[in-house]
Design an enzyme around this catalytic site. Sequence first.
Site, PDB file in Angstrom:
ATOM      1  CB  CYS A 182       0.545  13.375  -8.007  1.00 11.81           C
ATOM      2  SG  CYS A 182       0.121  12.317  -9.399  1.00 11.81           S
TER       3      CYS A 182
ATOM      4  CB  CYS B 285      -2.942  11.587 -12.515  1.00 12.80           C
ATOM      5  SG  CYS B 285      -1.210  12.061 -12.773  1.00 12.80           S
TER       6      CYS B 285
ATOM      7  CE  LYS C 262      -3.436   0.080   2.905  1.00  9.35           C
ATOM      8  NZ  LYS C 262      -4.202   0.230   4.169  1.00  9.35           N
TER       9      LYS C 262
ATOM     10  CG  HIS D 113      -2.294  16.682 -14.067  1.00  4.50           C
ATOM     11  ND1 HIS D 113      -1.343  17.206 -13.210  1.00  4.50           N
ATOM     12  CD2 HIS D 113      -2.924  17.727 -14.632  1.00  4.50           C
ATOM     13  CE1 HIS D 113      -1.416  18.529 -13.242  1.00  4.50           C
ATOM     14  NE2 HIS D 113      -2.364  18.865 -14.097  1.00  4.50           N
TER      15      HIS D 113
ATOM     16  CB  CYS E  63       1.114  17.747  -8.960  1.00  6.85           C
ATOM     17  SG  CYS E  63       0.646  18.158 -10.653  1.00  6.85           S
TER      18      CYS E  63
HETATM   19  S1  FES Z   1      -2.027  15.150 -10.695  1.00  4.29           S
HETATM   20 FE1  FES Z   1      -0.540  13.672 -11.153  1.00  4.29          FE
HETATM   21  S2  FES Z   1       1.037  14.791 -12.039  1.00  4.29           S
HETATM   22 FE2  FES Z   1      -0.441  16.273 -11.568  1.00  4.29          FE
END
Ligand code: FES
Length: 118
Positions: free
Chosen positions: A82, A84, A65, A97, A93
């Site tokens: 982040c 994504c 996890k 994304h 981030c």
């Molecule tokens: S939300 Fe993943 S790189 Fe920006």
Amino acid sequence: MSHLSAPPMSAVPSSGFRLTKEHFLVAVPVAVVAAAGGFLVSHYLSRKCCKKSQVNTCVCKDSPKVVHSFDMEDISTKAVYCRCWKSKKFPFCDGAHTKHNEETGDNVGPLIIKKKDA
Ligand code: FES
């Protein structure tokens, strides 16, 4: 007065098709094999589908996890996290994304935490 005699009527209409013991000896194994095959195919496809739908494709894959924890006091005026799972700086981030959204048609973006006066 004449009496017309009609052929005897059956209580159950007959279509001319009768299920015999031989029919069942063939139909039951075929049904069992078809049901087992359907179950196995659906089980295989659902497992294959779930593997493809993992959101995390590269971050800490050896860990059961992925968890990150930060103290609020350690966040200066703004932190961008982040969501994504494509960032090379995860959990922060790095803008990955944008490429992900262009390639997939998705609409994910970061979580931004900032102080009120920032
Ligand atoms: S939300 Fe993943 S790189 Fe920006």
